[in-house]
Design a protein around this motif. Structure first.
Motif, short mmCIF file in Angstrom:
data_model
loop_
_atom_site.label_atom_id
_atom_site.label_comp_id
_atom_site.label_asym_id
_atom_site.label_seq_id
_atom_site.Cartn_x
_atom_site.Cartn_y
_atom_site.Cartn_z
N LYS A 12 -24.12 7.83 -21.56
CA LYS A 12 -24.58 6.65 -20.84
C LYS A 12 -26.08 6.40 -21.05
O LYS A 12 -26.52 5.27 -21.23
CB LYS A 12 -24.27 6.82 -19.35
N PHE A 15 -26.79 5.22 -24.52
CA PHE A 15 -26.24 3.87 -24.61
C PHE A 15 -27.21 2.86 -23.98
O PHE A 15 -27.49 1.81 -24.55
CB PHE A 15 -24.88 3.82 -23.91
N GLU A 16 -27.75 3.23 -22.82
CA GLU A 16 -28.71 2.33 -22.17
C GLU A 16 -29.94 2.13 -23.05
O GLU A 16 -30.47 1.03 -23.20
CB GLU A 16 -29.13 2.85 -20.79
N PHE A 19 -29.13 -0.12 -25.78
CA PHE A 19 -29.00 -1.47 -25.24
C PHE A 19 -30.38 -2.09 -25.04
O PHE A 19 -30.67 -3.19 -25.50
CB PHE A 19 -28.24 -1.43 -23.91
N ARG A 20 -31.26 -1.34 -24.38
CA ARG A 20 -32.58 -1.89 -24.08
C ARG A 20 -33.41 -2.08 -25.34
O ARG A 20 -34.21 -3.00 -25.43
CB ARG A 20 -33.32 -0.98 -23.09
N PHE A 23 -30.94 -5.01 -27.73
CA PHE A 23 -30.23 -6.20 -27.25
C PHE A 23 -30.95 -7.49 -27.64
O PHE A 23 -30.36 -8.40 -28.21
CB PHE A 23 -30.04 -6.14 -25.73
N THR A 24 -32.25 -7.56 -27.34
CA THR A 24 -32.99 -8.79 -27.63
C THR A 24 -33.04 -9.08 -29.12
O THR A 24 -32.85 -10.21 -29.56
CB THR A 24 -34.42 -8.68 -27.08
N ARG A 41 -25.90 -14.31 -26.64
CA ARG A 41 -25.93 -13.23 -25.64
C ARG A 41 -24.53 -12.69 -25.37
O ARG A 41 -24.32 -11.49 -25.26
CB ARG A 41 -26.52 -13.74 -24.34
N GLN A 45 -23.29 -8.92 -26.01
CA GLN A 45 -22.67 -8.16 -24.91
C GLN A 45 -21.32 -7.59 -25.35
O GLN A 45 -21.03 -6.42 -25.12
CB GLN A 45 -22.46 -9.07 -23.68
N ILE A 49 -20.06 -3.70 -25.47
CA ILE A 49 -18.90 -3.26 -24.70
C ILE A 49 -17.91 -2.58 -25.65
O ILE A 49 -17.38 -1.50 -25.37
CB ILE A 49 -18.25 -4.47 -23.98
N ILE B 72 -33.78 -8.58 -20.04
CA ILE B 72 -33.05 -7.39 -20.44
C ILE B 72 -32.47 -6.64 -19.24
O ILE B 72 -31.37 -6.09 -19.32
CB ILE B 72 -33.94 -6.47 -21.34
N ASP B 73 -33.17 -6.67 -18.11
CA ASP B 73 -32.63 -5.98 -16.92
C ASP B 73 -31.35 -6.65 -16.43
O ASP B 73 -30.39 -6.00 -16.07
CB ASP B 73 -33.67 -5.96 -15.79
N GLU B 75 -29.33 -8.44 -18.23
CA GLU B 75 -28.27 -8.19 -19.21
C GLU B 75 -27.72 -6.77 -19.07
O GLU B 75 -26.52 -6.55 -19.16
CB GLU B 75 -28.80 -8.38 -20.64
N TRP B 76 -28.64 -5.84 -18.84
CA TRP B 76 -28.19 -4.45 -18.68
C TRP B 76 -27.34 -4.31 -17.42
O TRP B 76 -26.31 -3.65 -17.41
CB TRP B 76 -29.38 -3.49 -18.65
N LYS B 78 -25.50 -6.53 -16.05
CA LYS B 78 -24.20 -7.15 -16.32
C LYS B 78 -23.25 -6.16 -16.98
O LYS B 78 -22.13 -5.96 -16.54
CB LYS B 78 -24.41 -8.34 -17.28
N ILE B 79 -23.75 -5.54 -18.04
CA ILE B 79 -22.88 -4.63 -18.80
C ILE B 79 -22.64 -3.34 -18.01
O ILE B 79 -21.57 -2.76 -18.05
CB ILE B 79 -23.44 -4.35 -20.22
N ARG B 80 -23.64 -2.95 -17.24
CA ARG B 80 -23.49 -1.73 -16.45
C ARG B 80 -22.38 -1.91 -15.41
O ARG B 80 -21.55 -1.02 -15.21
CB ARG B 80 -24.81 -1.38 -15.78
#
Lengths: 182, 345
Positions: A12, A15-16, A19-20, A23-24, A41, A45, A49, B72-73, B75-76, B78-80
């Motif tokens: 996790k 993964f975070e 993602f951070r 993502f952008t 977006r 996402q 997932i 980004i927060d 979005e995070w 949402k997926i979380r």
């Protein structure tokens, strides 16, 4: 950061982090195919997932970063194909099937950004102005011409010049970032 | 047919395909031009490669341009919620008074600190660390004490992510935004702050980090102790108390200087010290400190000078003192405060 780790060991926290960190950038990348941030977006996402849910069964030699970019690209192409959002099927979908591969650790993201900024800085003043108005502010050629008090023909020529210079400046990165398999 | 083909070929020789590709990418090509380009691209592998090459250049040239449009927060979260089902924890504190949402225009500089740390160890740590918590300050300043005793003060619109339990060897947190750290000393457990691009590592000290994504630089000011900053190119500087380290994001340039801004953490302390400062600077500093939106109406008063200290005063009290000192007029309209006056001799 080195994300050259196995998909199975993706927990996790990592993964975070992924993602951070991406993502952008992936949204920006998706917007190169789809000119709509909300759809971009959603697609990114979905890619994340999918990565999390399928991490046990993903079978590829690609780094996670390459996998992310390739998945975003594929989903974007599917989206524009299924929703008929292409300007030209041949140019936007058919021949866009090049492989997206990141050679891990060849360069960092900030190096790339620096390189891009430097490349933009190498453009002659007028040329850069024209390019930035088109690329970043998304103005039409006509609007750029009016704004800078030049002819549309000049805008066309400057855009072409800008692209030529940028391609030359970013050559190494294009090969590394998006390795083409033709 | 043969003749027609010949004519087409000849015509094509006069077409500047780079110009056509640019037009296509910029969404300016007509239907006819697109058809022409399609034909050209299919004809030859080299053309196809050239087209894709330009397309990639086009994509790359905008690699990081629209950062501010993605939260980004959000979005995070949402997926979380979708994948893990847990909620963001927001730690509330007594300082949570609602203040104005206005972000004053301040040309802030941002920064980054790092100390030697091998990437592999960092990665090992990332993989093995347990659950994290998120501490968010949106429209207020928030203070929190971590499990090791370290006190963190977050400025508006800043986020700190930290593990529920720290690792034995490393205390690692992640910062987005603007914060003041009072790190509890522990020479066996290094404290690392990861910002956007870089890492900061210390043992125990207090310092200020500004790492807002939209700012052109990352900035660190050391209050007590020593902090080392290292860029990704392995350039390193050591900062001691009273020094300020600046990293220019675009060029990667890293340098240190004396911190000449005594009010660098006024947003936290609400203590402002002015020594013969011009009103324009004073107003900017008050805006930053109180998240206010004060505007100077007539430029004649910009150069009025003030020497005073405000210690934990309310915004109204500060404004009153300034008004009386310089004989100014102050008017409020909605959330904006307008300052005017005749000017100073």
């Amino acid at each position: 950061m080195n994300f050259n780790i196995s998909y199975r060991s993706l927990d996790k926290q990592l993964f975070e982090q992924l993602f951070r960190d991406y993502f952008t950038r992936l949204c920006n990348f998706a917007q190169s195919y789809i000119n709509d941030l909300d759809t971009a977006r959603e697609i990114v996402q979905e890619v994340y997932i999918n990565l999390w849910q399928k991490k046990e069964s993903i079978d590829t030699d690609k780094s996670i970063k390459s996998y992310l970019y390739a998945s975003v690209k594929n989903r974007c192409l599917n989206y524009i194909r299924d929703n008929k959002k292409f300007r030209s099927y041949v140019l936007d979908v058919e021949i866009a099937d090049f492989e997206v591969t990141f050679e891990s650790d060849a360069f960092t993201e900030s190096e790339l950004q620096t390189k891009i900024n430097n490349a933009l800085g190498k453009l002659p003043e007028k040329c850069r102005q024209v390019f930035q108005l088109s690329r970043f502010e998304e103005l039409k050629y006509k609007e750029i011409a009016a704004k800078l008090n030049i002819s549309v023909k000049t805008v066309e020529a400057q855009m072409s010049k800008a692209l030529k210079i940028l391609r030359e400046e970013l050559k190494d990165y294009i090969i590394v970032v998006l390795l083409m398999m033709i | 047919m043969y003749l027609l083909g010949e004519i087409m070929e000849n015509e094509n020789k006069h077409i500047d395909y780079t110009e056509l590709i640019s037009k296509y990418l910029a969404n300016e090509a007509s239907g006819e031009e697109i058809a022409l380009l399609e034909k050209w691209v299919i004809k030859d592998k080299a053309n196809k490669q050239l087209f894709n090459n330009y397309k990639q250049t086009w994509i790359l040239s905008r690699a990081d341009q629209s950062d501010d449009k993605v939260d980004i927060d959000e979005e995070w979260n949402k997926i979380r919620l979708k994948l893990f089902g847990d909620k963001t924890e927001e730690i509330e504190t007594g300082q949570n008074e609602k203040q104005r949402k206005i972000i004053p225009y301040v040309l802030k500089i941002a920064a980054v600190i790092v100390i030697a740390l091998t990437a592999s160890y960092f990665l090992y740590y990332l993989i093995t660390k347990p659950g994290t918590e998120t501490f968010i300050a949106r429209d207020s300043i928030k203070t929190s004490t971590l499990s090791d005793g370290t006190i963190i003060t977050l400025n508006y619109h800043s986020t700190l992510t930290f593990p529920k339990n720290f690792d034995k060897k490393i205390r690692k947190v992640k910062l987005e935004g603007d914060a003041f750290f009072e790190v509890e000393y522990n020479n066996e457990q290094q404290f690392i702050i990861k910002t956007q691009d870089v890492k900061i590592e210390v043992l125990g000290t207090s310092f200020y980090v500004n790492s807002r994504q939209q700012d052109p630089t990352i900035e660190v000011v050391v209050n007590i102790g020593k902090v080392a900053l290292r860029t990704q190119n392995n350039e390193q500087i050591i900062l001691t108390a009273g020094e300020r380290g600046v990293l220019i994001k675009s060029s990667g340039e890293l340098y240190e200087k004396n911190n000449d801004d005594v009010n660098y953490i006024s947003w936290k302390t609400k203590r402002l010290v002015f020594e013969n400062n011009e009103l324009s600077e004073v107003v900017q500093k008050i805006n930053e400190t109180y998240y206010a939106d004060i505007k100077i109406v007539n430029p004649e008063i910009n150069s009025c000078r003030i020497t005073t200290t405000f210690d934990n005063k309310s915004l109204d009290a500060v404004l009153n003192i300034i008004r009386e000192t310089l004989d100014l007029k102050i008017e409020k309209q909605n959330n904006t405060i307008f300052v005017s006056g005749e000017g100073c001799k």
